[in-house]
Design a protein around this motif. Structure first.
Motif, PDB file in Angstrom:
ATOM      1  N   GLN B   7       0.843  -1.192   0.000  1.00 34.68           N
ATOM      2  CA  GLN B   7       0.000   0.000   0.000  1.00 34.68           C
ATOM      3  C   GLN B   7       0.885   1.252   0.000  1.00 34.68           C
ATOM      4  N   PRO B   8       0.510   2.270  -0.761  1.00 32.47           N
ATOM      5  CA  PRO B   8       1.293   3.504  -0.687  1.00 32.47           C
ATOM      6  C   PRO B   8       1.125   4.150   0.694  1.00 32.47           C
ATOM      7  N   PRO B   9       2.205   4.712   1.254  1.00 33.24           N
ATOM      8  CA  PRO B   9       2.089   5.334   2.579  1.00 33.24           C
ATOM      9  C   PRO B   9       1.164   6.545   2.516  1.00 33.24           C
ATOM     10  N   THR B  10       0.355   6.691   3.569  1.00 34.15           N
ATOM     11  CA  THR B  10      -0.563   7.840   3.590  1.00 34.15           C
ATOM     12  C   THR B  10       0.134   9.018   4.258  1.00 34.15           C
ATOM     13  N   ARG B  11      -0.121  10.203   3.718  1.00 37.00           N
ATOM     14  CA  ARG B  11       0.468  11.405   4.301  1.00 37.00           C
ATOM     15  C   ARG B  11      -0.457  11.944   5.377  1.00 37.00           C
ATOM     16  N   LEU B  12       0.152  12.488   6.437  1.00 35.01           N
ATOM     17  CA  LEU B  12      -0.651  13.035   7.535  1.00 35.01           C
ATOM     18  C   LEU B  12      -1.441  14.257   7.068  1.00 35.01           C
ATOM     19  N   HIS B  13      -0.829  15.038   6.197  1.00 42.00           N
ATOM     20  CA  HIS B  13      -1.509  16.238   5.673  1.00 42.00           C
ATOM     21  C   HIS B  13      -0.934  16.552   4.300  1.00 42.00           C
ATOM     22  N   SER B  14      -1.599  17.443   3.592  1.00 38.28           N
ATOM     23  CA  SER B  14      -1.089  17.802   2.266  1.00 38.28           C
ATOM     24  C   SER B  14      -0.934  19.313   2.143  1.00 38.28           C
ATOM     25  N   ASP B  15      -0.593  19.933   3.263  1.00 40.68           N
ATOM     26  CA  ASP B  15      -0.414  21.396   3.248  1.00 40.68           C
ATOM     27  C   ASP B  15       0.890  21.753   2.539  1.00 40.68           C
ATOM     28  N   PRO B  16       0.838  22.464   1.413  1.00 38.38           N
ATOM     29  CA  PRO B  16       2.079  22.803   0.704  1.00 38.38           C
ATOM     30  C   PRO B  16       2.956  23.779   1.488  1.00 38.38           C
ATOM     31  N   GLY B  17       2.352  24.484   2.447  1.00 39.53           N
ATOM     32  CA  GLY B  17       3.128  25.420   3.267  1.00 39.53           C
ATOM     33  C   GLY B  17       3.832  24.747   4.437  1.00 39.53           C
ATOM     34  N   LEU B  18       3.624  23.443   4.603  1.00 42.90           N
ATOM     35  CA  LEU B  18       4.269  22.647   5.667  1.00 42.90           C
ATOM     36  C   LEU B  18       4.118  23.297   7.050  1.00 42.90           C
ATOM     37  N   GLN B  19       2.921  23.752   7.338  1.00 36.82           N
ATOM     38  CA  GLN B  19       2.688  24.437   8.618  1.00 36.82           C
ATOM     39  C   GLN B  19       2.991  23.549   9.830  1.00 36.82           C
ATOM     40  N   PRO B  20       2.542  22.280   9.857  1.00 35.02           N
ATOM     41  CA  PRO B  20       2.862  21.465  11.039  1.00 35.02           C
ATOM     42  C   PRO B  20       4.370  21.287  11.239  1.00 35.02           C
ATOM     43  N   GLU B  21       5.120  21.137  10.129  1.00 36.34           N
ATOM     44  CA  GLU B  21       6.574  20.967  10.244  1.00 36.34           C
ATOM     45  C   GLU B  21       7.212  22.240  10.814  1.00 36.34           C
ATOM     46  N   ARG B  22       6.766  23.382  10.274  1.00 34.72           N
ATOM     47  CA  ARG B  22       7.351  24.659  10.733  1.00 34.72           C
ATOM     48  C   ARG B  22       7.059  24.888  12.216  1.00 34.72           C
ATOM     49  N   THR B  69       6.447  15.638  24.072  1.00 32.05           N
ATOM     50  CA  THR B  69       5.127  15.882  23.463  1.00 32.05           C
ATOM     51  C   THR B  69       5.210  16.290  21.989  1.00 32.05           C
ATOM     52  N   GLN B  70       6.424  16.338  21.438  1.00 27.47           N
ATOM     53  CA  GLN B  70       6.574  16.802  20.052  1.00 27.47           C
ATOM     54  C   GLN B  70       5.740  15.969  19.059  1.00 27.47           C
ATOM     55  N   ARG B  71       5.804  14.660  19.196  1.00 28.85           N
ATOM     56  CA  ARG B  71       5.117  13.802  18.224  1.00 28.85           C
ATOM     57  C   ARG B  71       3.594  13.966  18.308  1.00 28.85           C
ATOM     58  N   THR B  72       3.082  13.994  19.544  1.00 32.63           N
ATOM     59  CA  THR B  72       1.640  14.169  19.737  1.00 32.63           C
ATOM     60  C   THR B  72       1.179  15.488  19.125  1.00 32.63           C
ATOM     61  N   ARG B  73       1.974  16.538  19.382  1.00 25.80           N
ATOM     62  CA  ARG B  73       1.601  17.863  18.877  1.00 25.80           C
ATOM     63  C   ARG B  73       1.621  17.886  17.345  1.00 25.80           C
ATOM     64  N   TYR B  74       2.671  17.280  16.764  1.00 26.87           N
ATOM     65  CA  TYR B  74       2.785  17.269  15.303  1.00 26.87           C
ATOM     66  C   TYR B  74       1.599  16.522  14.674  1.00 26.87           C
ATOM     67  N   THR B  75       1.243  15.380  15.273  1.00 25.34           N
ATOM     68  CA  THR B  75       0.111  14.601  14.752  1.00 25.34           C
ATOM     69  C   THR B  75      -1.185  15.412  14.842  1.00 25.34           C
ATOM     70  N   ARG B  76      -1.378  16.057  15.993  1.00 29.76           N
ATOM     71  CA  ARG B  76      -2.585  16.864  16.187  1.00 29.76           C
ATOM     72  C   ARG B  76      -2.657  17.992  15.139  1.00 29.76           C
ATOM     73  N   HIS B  77      -1.517  18.636  14.906  1.00 28.63           N
ATOM     74  CA  HIS B  77      -1.487  19.729  13.931  1.00 28.63           C
ATOM     75  C   HIS B  77      -1.752  19.217  12.515  1.00 28.63           C
ATOM     76  N   GLY B  78      -1.123  18.095  12.185  1.00 29.87           N
ATOM     77  CA  GLY B  78      -1.321  17.529  10.847  1.00 29.87           C
ATOM     78  C   GLY B  78      -2.773  17.148  10.615  1.00 29.87           C
ATOM     79  N   GLU B  79      -3.379  16.510  11.622  1.00 31.31           N
ATOM     80  CA  GLU B  79      -4.799  16.121  11.490  1.00 31.31           C
ATOM     81  C   GLU B  79      -5.693  17.348  11.417  1.00 31.31           C
TER      82      GLU B  79
END
Lengths: 131, 115
Positions: B7-22, B69-79
């Motif tokens: 299966q192709p991996p699913t992306r958490l989000h598709s924001d081109p501005g990469l807001q959760p990463e930033r 808490t970094q991972r939890t926060r990133y997941t929450r932001h991506g969702e």
């Protein structure tokens, strides 16, 4: 708020969030994240002031008398505290404005940071030249 | 690229501005700033005694809490970005601001009261 699919959705807020935000509708999440990053930039600025306060007290023993050293240190620590508290208040005010479609509030902490930093720097330069 | 199951991996989000990463990187920078400040506090031990370890501990604990808490926060932001709906992050913001305020207060106590 309208989700991308066109269906009106809402999220359940906690008690503190509901009291501090006072109603309104959730904005575009990108604005919420931008506000969070701005808050973090202010927090790092306040941490820099705390570090400056510690450094002045710890490293300038040969340069300044004790009262001057402690005075400068306390002023820098107070500025750091003010920026930290002010950044949290501003974060809440911006979140509230976003949810009510209001203009964003002016950052009161910005002029205080500028003026406070300039005054402390001028005092340090004056004291260094005097010593 | 396909995952192990084909299966192709699913992306958490598709924001081109990469807001959760930033935003995640901004939290990471704050964590590093707290860790740096914690080491600067250690310079005070010689002058002001072991009470300074309280300030060091608060800085380190706050930095550690951000790290954990970094991972939890990133997941929450991506969702949140994917759904187009996200609440404000009250807990992280207010805890961080409170920790820095307490550090400032204890710093003033150390400078003004202890010798």
């Amino acid at each position: 708020m309208e989700a991308p699919g066109g269906v009106a959705v809402s999220i359940k807020r906690g008690r503190i969030a509901e009291r501090l935000l006072g109603g309104g509708t959730e904005p575009d999440p990108r604005f919420t994240l931008a506000n969070e990053r701005t808050f973090l930039a202010w927090i790092r600025t306040s941490l820099a002031f705390l570090a400056g306060g510690v450094a002045v007290e710890a490293f300038t023993g040969d340069l300044f008398q004790e009262p001057v050293r402690k005075g400068l240190s306390v002023i820098l620590l107070l500025l750091g505290m003010f920026i930290s508290g002010g950044s949290a208040v501003r974060w809440i005010n911006v979140e509230r404005s976003l949810r009510h479609g209001l203009p964003l509030p002016l950052p009161l902490i910005a002029p205080i940071l500028g003026i406070g930093g300039a005054v402390v720097a001028a005092v340090v330069v004056f004291l260094v030249l005097l010593s | 690229m396909a995952s192990d199951g084909g299966q192709p991996p699913t992306r958490l989000h598709s924001d081109p501005g990469l807001q959760p990463e930033r935003t995640s990187l901004a939290w990471g920078r704050t964590m590093l700033a707290l860790a740096t400040v914690s080491t600067i506090f250690l310079r005070w031990i010689e002058q002001h005694g072991l009470f300074v370890l309280t300030l060091w501990g608060i800085s380190c604990l706050t930095a550690a809490a951000i790290f954990v808490t970094q991972r939890t926060r990133y997941t929450r932001h991506g969702e949140g970005i994917s759904r187009g709906l996200m609440g404000p992050n009250f807990r992280s913001v207010l805890w961080t601001a409170s920790a820095v305020l307490v550090l400032g207060m204890l710093g003033i106590y150390v400078v003004a009261i202890t010798r």
